[in-house]
Design a protein around this motif. Structure first.
Motif, PDB file in Angstrom:
ATOM      1  N   GLU A 104      84.538  34.425  86.201  1.00 12.59           N
ATOM      2  CA  GLU A 104      83.077  35.096  86.319  1.00 12.59           C
ATOM      3  C   GLU A 104      83.405  36.698  86.633  1.00 12.59           C
ATOM      4  O   GLU A 104      84.553  37.003  87.163  1.00 12.59           O
ATOM      5  CB  GLU A 104      82.445  34.483  87.466  1.00 12.59           C
ATOM      6  CG  GLU A 104      83.042  34.622  88.914  1.00 12.59           C
ATOM      7  CD  GLU A 104      82.247  33.809  89.739  1.00 12.59           C
ATOM      8  OE1 GLU A 104      81.032  34.234  89.880  1.00 12.59           O
ATOM      9  OE2 GLU A 104      82.750  32.890  90.608  1.00 12.59           O
ATOM     10  N   PRO A 105      82.336  37.471  86.349  1.00 15.45           N
ATOM     11  CA  PRO A 105      82.417  38.681  86.693  1.00 15.45           C
ATOM     12  C   PRO A 105      82.085  39.206  88.041  1.00 15.45           C
ATOM     13  O   PRO A 105      81.480  38.629  88.716  1.00 15.45           O
ATOM     14  CB  PRO A 105      81.629  39.587  85.598  1.00 15.45           C
ATOM     15  CG  PRO A 105      80.410  38.644  85.474  1.00 15.45           C
ATOM     16  CD  PRO A 105      81.195  37.226  85.845  1.00 15.45           C
ATOM     17  N   PRO A 106      82.910  40.524  88.610  1.00 15.43           N
ATOM     18  CA  PRO A 106      82.236  41.091  89.780  1.00 15.43           C
ATOM     19  C   PRO A 106      80.957  41.452  89.858  1.00 15.43           C
ATOM     20  O   PRO A 106      80.361  41.802  88.784  1.00 15.43           O
ATOM     21  CB  PRO A 106      83.254  42.288  90.052  1.00 15.43           C
ATOM     22  CG  PRO A 106      83.664  42.515  88.656  1.00 15.43           C
ATOM     23  CD  PRO A 106      83.768  41.306  87.730  1.00 15.43           C
TER      24      PRO A 106
ATOM     25  N   MET B  43      75.690  43.426  87.193  1.00 16.72           N
ATOM     26  CA  MET B  43      74.483  44.155  87.300  1.00 16.72           C
ATOM     27  C   MET B  43      74.348  45.329  86.419  1.00 16.72           C
ATOM     28  O   MET B  43      73.414  46.084  86.545  1.00 16.72           O
ATOM     29  CB  MET B  43      74.379  44.478  88.643  1.00 16.72           C
ATOM     30  CG  MET B  43      74.151  42.987  89.546  1.00 16.72           C
ATOM     31  SD  MET B  43      72.851  41.995  89.065  1.00 16.72           S
ATOM     32  CE  MET B  43      71.238  43.176  89.525  1.00 16.72           C
ATOM     33  N   LYS B  44      75.062  45.582  85.391  1.00 22.03           N
ATOM     34  CA  LYS B  44      75.185  46.681  84.684  1.00 22.03           C
ATOM     35  C   LYS B  44      74.091  46.976  83.766  1.00 22.03           C
ATOM     36  O   LYS B  44      73.506  47.960  83.507  1.00 22.03           O
ATOM     37  CB  LYS B  44      76.367  47.116  83.880  1.00 22.03           C
ATOM     38  CG  LYS B  44      77.302  47.755  84.655  1.00 22.03           C
ATOM     39  CD  LYS B  44      78.697  47.953  83.998  1.00 22.03           C
ATOM     40  CE  LYS B  44      79.854  48.672  84.890  1.00 22.03           C
ATOM     41  NZ  LYS B  44      80.941  49.239  83.991  1.00 22.03           N
TER      42      LYS B  44
ATOM     43  N   CYS C 189      68.144  46.012  97.758  1.00 23.26           N
ATOM     44  CA  CYS C 189      68.763  44.694  97.258  1.00 23.26           C
ATOM     45  C   CYS C 189      68.543  44.930  95.741  1.00 23.26           C
ATOM     46  O   CYS C 189      67.556  45.219  95.067  1.00 23.26           O
ATOM     47  CB  CYS C 189      67.992  43.595  97.849  1.00 23.26           C
ATOM     48  SG  CYS C 189      67.858  43.471  99.629  1.00 23.26           S
ATOM     49  N   GLN C 190      69.518  44.177  95.186  1.00 17.42           N
ATOM     50  CA  GLN C 190      69.454  43.933  93.656  1.00 17.42           C
ATOM     51  C   GLN C 190      70.112  42.667  93.535  1.00 17.42           C
ATOM     52  O   GLN C 190      71.022  41.997  94.070  1.00 17.42           O
ATOM     53  CB  GLN C 190      70.544  44.940  93.223  1.00 17.42           C
ATOM     54  CG  GLN C 190      70.128  46.388  93.326  1.00 17.42           C
ATOM     55  CD  GLN C 190      71.130  47.304  92.385  1.00 17.42           C
ATOM     56  OE1 GLN C 190      71.418  46.867  91.046  1.00 17.42           O
ATOM     57  NE2 GLN C 190      71.549  48.270  93.169  1.00 17.42           N
ATOM     58  N   GLY C 191      69.729  41.945  92.157  1.00 18.35           N
ATOM     59  CA  GLY C 191      70.269  40.491  91.771  1.00 18.35           C
ATOM     60  C   GLY C 191      69.639  40.163  90.574  1.00 18.35           C
ATOM     61  O   GLY C 191      69.049  40.899  89.710  1.00 18.35           O
TER      62      GLY C 191
ATOM     63  N   HIS D  43      63.989  32.724  76.867  1.00 20.52           N
ATOM     64  CA  HIS D  43      65.302  32.227  77.215  1.00 20.52           C
ATOM     65  C   HIS D  43      66.444  32.958  78.105  1.00 20.52           C
ATOM     66  O   HIS D  43      67.441  32.722  77.918  1.00 20.52           O
ATOM     67  CB  HIS D  43      65.958  31.743  76.189  1.00 20.52           C
ATOM     68  CG  HIS D  43      65.004  30.872  75.301  1.00 20.52           C
ATOM     69  ND1 HIS D  43      64.539  29.663  75.705  1.00 20.52           N
ATOM     70  CD2 HIS D  43      64.436  31.027  74.110  1.00 20.52           C
ATOM     71  CE1 HIS D  43      63.763  29.045  74.941  1.00 20.52           C
ATOM     72  NE2 HIS D  43      63.680  29.741  73.885  1.00 20.52           N
ATOM     73  N   ALA D  44      65.722  33.971  78.712  1.00 20.08           N
ATOM     74  CA  ALA D  44      66.648  35.170  79.524  1.00 20.08           C
ATOM     75  C   ALA D  44      66.488  35.213  80.744  1.00 20.08           C
ATOM     76  O   ALA D  44      65.409  35.258  81.233  1.00 20.08           O
ATOM     77  CB  ALA D  44      66.932  36.227  78.581  1.00 20.08           C
ATOM     78  N   TRP D  45      67.197  35.639  81.604  1.00 19.62           N
ATOM     79  CA  TRP D  45      66.920  36.164  83.054  1.00 19.62           C
ATOM     80  C   TRP D  45      66.416  37.191  83.075  1.00 19.62           C
ATOM     81  O   TRP D  45      65.706  38.080  81.992  1.00 19.62           O
ATOM     82  CB  TRP D  45      68.372  36.184  83.785  1.00 19.62           C
ATOM     83  CG  TRP D  45      69.460  37.288  83.396  1.00 19.62           C
ATOM     84  CD1 TRP D  45      69.017  38.201  82.301  1.00 19.62           C
ATOM     85  CD2 TRP D  45      70.588  37.644  83.749  1.00 19.62           C
ATOM     86  NE1 TRP D  45      70.148  39.052  82.192  1.00 19.62           N
ATOM     87  CE2 TRP D  45      71.133  38.774  83.065  1.00 19.62           C
ATOM     88  CE3 TRP D  45      71.490  36.977  84.758  1.00 19.62           C
ATOM     89  CZ2 TRP D  45      72.215  39.536  83.323  1.00 19.62           C
ATOM     90  CZ3 TRP D  45      72.682  37.656  84.894  1.00 19.62           C
ATOM     91  CH2 TRP D  45      73.131  38.751  84.232  1.00 19.62           C
ATOM     92  N   ARG D  46      65.667  37.822  84.336  1.00 20.67           N
ATOM     93  CA  ARG D  46      65.444  38.974  84.484  1.00 20.67           C
ATOM     94  C   ARG D  46      66.297  39.648  85.886  1.00 20.67           C
ATOM     95  O   ARG D  46      66.467  39.012  86.718  1.00 20.67           O
ATOM     96  CB  ARG D  46      63.640  38.950  85.157  1.00 20.67           C
ATOM     97  CG  ARG D  46      63.013  38.355  84.122  1.00 20.67           C
ATOM     98  CD  ARG D  46      61.599  38.465  84.413  1.00 20.67           C
ATOM     99  NE  ARG D  46      61.036  39.788  84.241  1.00 20.67           N
ATOM    100  CZ  ARG D  46      59.877  40.375  84.537  1.00 20.67           C
ATOM    101  NH1 ARG D  46      58.909  39.351  84.796  1.00 20.67           N
ATOM    102  NH2 ARG D  46      59.337  41.481  84.382  1.00 20.67           N
ATOM    103  N   LEU D  47      66.734  40.891  85.780  1.00 19.59           N
ATOM    104  CA  LEU D  47      67.584  41.447  86.753  1.00 19.59           C
ATOM    105  C   LEU D  47      66.416  42.321  87.473  1.00 19.59           C
ATOM    106  O   LEU D  47      65.389  42.577  86.898  1.00 19.59           O
ATOM    107  CB  LEU D  47      68.328  42.835  86.296  1.00 19.59           C
ATOM    108  CG  LEU D  47      69.755  42.089  85.431  1.00 19.59           C
ATOM    109  CD1 LEU D  47      70.507  43.246  84.790  1.00 19.59           C
ATOM    110  CD2 LEU D  47      70.245  40.867  85.951  1.00 19.59           C
ATOM    111  N   TRP D  48      66.602  42.436  88.765  1.00 17.15           N
ATOM    112  CA  TRP D  48      65.646  43.219  89.623  1.00 17.15           C
ATOM    113  C   TRP D  48      66.237  44.157  90.587  1.00 17.15           C
ATOM    114  O   TRP D  48      67.344  43.763  91.002  1.00 17.15           O
ATOM    115  CB  TRP D  48      64.767  41.907  90.537  1.00 17.15           C
ATOM    116  CG  TRP D  48      65.701  41.071  91.150  1.00 17.15           C
ATOM    117  CD1 TRP D  48      66.208  39.715  90.859  1.00 17.15           C
ATOM    118  CD2 TRP D  48      66.119  41.249  92.550  1.00 17.15           C
ATOM    119  NE1 TRP D  48      66.904  39.090  91.630  1.00 17.15           N
ATOM    120  CE2 TRP D  48      66.894  40.029  92.917  1.00 17.15           C
ATOM    121  CE3 TRP D  48      65.747  41.816  93.691  1.00 17.15           C
ATOM    122  CZ2 TRP D  48      67.374  39.833  94.197  1.00 17.15           C
ATOM    123  CZ3 TRP D  48      66.333  41.901  94.855  1.00 17.15           C
ATOM    124  CH2 TRP D  48      67.103  40.766  95.024  1.00 17.15           C
ATOM    125  N   LYS D  49      65.438  44.751  91.241  1.00 15.58           N
ATOM    126  CA  LYS D  49      65.692  45.689  92.517  1.00 15.58           C
ATOM    127  C   LYS D  49      64.466  45.739  93.422  1.00 15.58           C
ATOM    128  O   LYS D  49      63.423  45.943  93.046  1.00 15.58           O
ATOM    129  CB  LYS D  49      66.418  46.733  92.304  1.00 15.58           C
ATOM    130  CG  LYS D  49      65.680  47.786  91.381  1.00 15.58           C
ATOM    131  CD  LYS D  49      66.477  48.857  91.176  1.00 15.58           C
ATOM    132  CE  LYS D  49      65.812  50.053  90.451  1.00 15.58           C
ATOM    133  NZ  LYS D  49      66.309  51.331  89.874  1.00 15.58           N
TER     134      LYS D  49
END
Length: 534
Positions: free
Chosen positions: A132-134, A139-140, A386-388, A425-431
């Motif tokens: 897995e990536p760091p 989060m790029k 916060c980010q994720g 069919h995909a995620w969402r990045l958030w902050k």
């Protein structure tokens, strides 16, 4: 690049060394039975098992002659601080004792890992490769770089020449066919789709820390928050391909995918096999893909062609695909029938059976906080950034992400402007900058809601199961909060700087007196003596 002759010579040496080390059985006794040869031109790392029951029996007999390295303990004691974290000794030995053809496949697979994956990759298990990536790489952006997309393999990495590749489509189809990569690219409408793939073991480490469970280093690898990634895939809809094959016969309900990698389960050998229901395929939610993020599919991700099953656990997206069977029932392969099962809390080593669990297919709503990190010290001005990521499978999408600064009592939503765009069919990045007034140790947690109003259980205990799958509870991160808007805190930070001291580590005592004798006397006088007056 080594020649085929050199690869075979290296494999022969590895085989002989392993057999000599592991068993008193003479090499001559086993070598005649143990060399399971490759069968197809341009298909290195592939042995056909499913069509030859007698070959599978012979392999099982060879494996039964050896005592392999025990399964490592990684749940009841801290994980090694190494990279790779775990070494798949016994898995390598399985390949090595089955003869010169297969002996060097583990080492060859590791060379592919080093070539195709980024230097910062976290190698959870070196073989079969799980990585897995760091957090910073994950989060790029919405699309995950191929070099840092997670990998969850169950066996070796085959190397198949694209011009020699074909897929056999059979079983309960009206017109069985064999199609080449050229056929897929020219006979069917090409589609592109943004898809998040997620391992059902994502965030498993949280379950392990709370309540350990089944401890197979491959099946129950200690994943953190990075066993998820998003890519833009190019390929064709399996539904269109099946129509080209005359459609399905009456009674066909499942499509089985078989991959060219070799997989071991309790002393037996298989080709990787899984299945999905026909209802999933007919919704155009299963693709046969050959391109990932504008590049040919990497070897480690299943080249030349793999299945991508949207919204399902990653295990159903079979890599190195070479056979598709229409069946009346789900696949009989152990990955489908004996793994990726969800058990009740009352089931464990004392009583669990494969038939007790239900098969994990659609991924539930889930999220993770990638920043801040666990036990990080955050000096802030009343807000913590916060980010994720947040994701929901089954064709659902995330509508809202919320963060709590107090362990789950009060929740603040991320603004839509601070979330990536929606996909089926995909995620969402958030902050989110979450208001934070408390100081000292606090617990941040994140949860999300999808368009069906599903959200996450509050605590990891609610998600716990014996195989440690689907850690879908609210992700919790303990941090040390330092609010510099408070005068006393600001003064302490000033004094630390004046004395040339760093705030971290927080466990290191302050090197100067935190009060002068005069200040102490004055303060005690104001608050009263520590002892009662009578």
């Amino acid at each position: 690049m080594e020649t085929i002759k050199q690869l075979k010579e290296t494999a022969t040496r590895a085989y002989e060394e392993t057999v000599a080390k592991m068993s008193s059985v003479e090499i001559s006794e086993t070598s005649g039975n143990a060399d399971f040869a490759e069968e197809r031109k341009g298909w290195h790392g592939y042995v056909e098992w499913e069509d030859y029951p007698e070959k599978k029996k012979l392999a099982a007999a060879v494996l039964a002659k050896f005592k392999f390295t025990p399964i490592p303990e990684f749940q009841l004691k801290p994980l090694p601080e190494t990279n790779p974290i775990l070494i798949g000794h016994r898995w390598k030995e399985y390949y090595q004792v089955l003869g010169p053809t297969m002996a060097n496949w583990p080492d060859e697979s590791w060379e592919i890992v080093k070539k195709e994956k980024g230097e910062k990759m976290i190698h959870v298990l070196d073989f079969p490769y799980n990585g897995e990536p760091p957090a910073d790489e994950l989060m790029k952006g919405k699309i995950t770089d191929n070099k840092y997309h997670f990998v969850r393999n169950h066996g070796n990495i085959p190397v198949i020449e694209p011009e020699e590749w074909s897929v056999e489509i059979g079983g309960m189809v009206n017109e069985p066919k064999r199609l080449t990569l050229h056929d897929l690219k020219t006979k069917f409408p090409i589609v592109e789709m943004t898809v998040t793939l997620q391992c059902s073991g994502t965030r498993r480490i949280e379950q392990i820390h709370e309540y350990p469970g089944e401890g197979d280093e491959l099946i129950n690898a200690p994943w953190a928050e990075g066993a998820i990634g998003t890519a833009k895939y190019k390929g064709v809809s399996l539904k269109k391909v099946l129509k080209y094959c005359g459609g399905l016969k009456d009674g066909a309900q499942h499509l089985e995918f078989i991959g060219a990698d070799t997989y071991f389960k309790k002393g037996r050998v298989y080709n990787y096999a899984v299945s999905v229901p026909w209802r999933k395929v007919k919704s155009n939610e299963v693709l046969l893909v050959w391109e990932m993020n504008g590049e040919p599919l990497p070897l480690i991700h299943g080249a030349p062609v793999r299945a991508v099953v949207t919204g399902y656990i990653g295990a159903r997206s079979c890599k190195w695909l070479y056979k598709i069977n229409a069946l009346a029932h789900s696949s009989m392969g152990p990955v489908q029938r004996q793994e990726y099962l969800y058990y009740n809390h009352q089931l464990g080593k004392h009583n669990v059976k494969f038939s007790n669990g239900f098969s994990i297919q659609d991924m539930p709503v889930s999220s993770a906080m990638m920043f801040p990190k666990e036990k990080q010290v955050i000096i802030h001005d009343g807000k913590i950034e916060c980010q994720g990521w947040a994701y929901s499978g089954g064709g659902r999408w995330v509508e809202r992400v919320e963060v709590s600064p107090d362990g789950g009592h009060t929740w603040f939503p991320a603004a839509v402007q601070n979330m990536t765009t929606k996909h089926y069919h995909a995620w969402r990045l958030w902050k989110l900058e979450v208001p934070t007034y408390a100081e000292g140790w606090i617990e941040l947690c994140v949860r999300c809601w999808d368009n069906a109003n599903n959200t996450e259980p509050t605590f990891v205990r609610s998600a716990w199961n014996w195989d440690l799958h689907v850690t879908s509870s609210s992700h919790r991160v303990k941090i040390y909060s330092v609010n510099k808007t408070y005068p006393e805190t600001a003064e302490r930070l000033r004094l630390l700087k004046e004395h040339g001291e760093e705030f971290e580590p927080i466990t290191k005592p302050v090197g100067f007196a935190v009060e002068t004798p005069e200040e102490y006397e004055r303060n005690v006088k104001e608050i009263g003596d520590r002892e009662p007056i009578d």
